[in-house]
Write an enzyme that holds these catalytic residues in place. Structure first.
Site, PDB file in Angstrom:
ATOM      1  CB  SER A 158     -58.654  16.603 -41.294  1.00 46.56           C
ATOM      2  OG  SER A 158     -57.929  15.508 -40.756  1.00 46.56           O
ATOM      3  CE1 TYR A 184     -56.402  15.802 -45.902  1.00 43.35           C
ATOM      4  CE2 TYR A 184     -55.562  15.282 -43.714  1.00 43.35           C
ATOM      5  CZ  TYR A 184     -56.624  15.390 -44.601  1.00 43.35           C
ATOM      6  OH  TYR A 184     -57.902  15.096 -44.187  1.00 43.35           O
TER       7      TYR A 184
END
Length: 310
Positions: A158, A184
């Site tokens: 990501s 994350y």
């Protein structure tokens, strides 16, 4: 090193990318394939004739998706297997049960910005699921991948990796205040570093690994974000459909343009540039995420953590 470019881009769909590809006789494994990008990736790869296994936590949901894929593609070689990436025992059971070669592994499953949580081993939940689980899966399936001689591993990362490098002194937030987005970002950086080191270590086996940013897509992955610093800040014109979001993963899994190429990071079906600071966009890969020393260090640390969990 010349960047890889393709005829595809932001708006390309997975089906467009896979058009003309024939994977009959090839075996593919997709994690997190009971919904969202994983389900679409599995569907398109099944459409190429591949034998596809959906590795999922919820096998009932997986069976529903597998049935839909089989019916829509007329491919009956679609299977479901239980896998909990946050549980090393589950991963070990999965890899022990695998028989025969594996041609493509798509590490798609993941969690995003979840509330503070730790595995039974004391690992931060996002790092445990997004990185360590997939690391254990890939290394456990190494022999199956090596049997092909030209296997590919696809790591779904990501642009969120730009939020944090791997914080070596406190990966599991033992001292830092837990921040779901830093956790994350760290886990997504780890996904890229895995691709770099897997390609280096497994070159003699013909195994290549690449990482990617699928784009901003509304799926179950965003269930914890509540419109915060995640997809809620992305301009409407930059939001992709699931069909578009799966395109880059399918490209890395199937395209002849990627033969023998690994250790790289792709956005919108093309290799993106290495950047020295956060871009504020969905493009660019942080220098620390493709640093070979960081990649080797993470590999060794991951092996140590998993060995201690046995």
């Amino acid at each position: 090193m010349t960047a890889v470019t393709t005829p595809f881009g932001f708006a390309s769909t997975a089906e467009e990318v896979a058009h003309g590809v024939d994977l009959t006789g090839r075996r593919v494994l997709v994690t997190g394939a009971s919904s969202g990008l994983g389900a679409e990736t599995a569907r398109v790869l099944a459409g190429t004739g591949a034998d596809v296994t959906l590795a999922v936590r919820d096998t009932a949901a997986g069976e529903r998706v597998a049935k839909e894929i089989a019916e829509s593609t007329d491919n009956r070689d679609v299977h479901v297997a239980q896998l909990d990436l946050a549980d090393p025992a589950s991963v070990a059971a999965f890899t022990d049960a695998w028989e025969g070669p594996l041609h493509v592994l798509v590490n798609n499953a993941g969690v995003m910005a979840c509330p503070e949580r730790y595995s039974a081993q004391g690992w931060e939940w996002q790092f445990a699921t997004n990185h360590l689980g997939h690391f254990a899966l890939a290394t456990g399936l190494h022999d199956a991948l090596a049997a092909d001689g030209a296997a590919r591993v696809v790591a779904v990362s990501s642009s969120g990796h730009q939020l944090s490098p791997v914080v070596w002194d406190d990966i599991h937030f033992a001292f830092r205040r837990y921040d779901p987005w830093l956790a994350y970002g760290q886990s997504k950086t780890a996904n890229v570093l895995f691709a770099v080191e897997a390609t280096r270590r497994w070159a003699a086996d013909g195994i290549t690994a690449n990482a990617l940013m699928p784009g901003a897509i509304y799926t179950n992955l965003q269930r914890h974000t509540e419109g915060g610093r995640g997809s809620g800040t992305v301009a409407a014109e930059l939001i992709k459909t699931v069909h578009q979001g799966a395109a880059t993963a399918v490209l890395l899994a199937t395209s002849p343009l990627l033969e023998g190429i690994g250790g790289r990071y792709f956005t919108d079906c093309n290799e993106t540039q290495v950047v020295a600071r956060r871009t504020g966009t969905l493009n660019g890969v942080a220098k620390y995420a493709v640093d070979p020393d960081n990649a080797a260090r993470l590999w060794d640390l991951s092996q140590e953590l998993l060995a201690a969990a046995d």
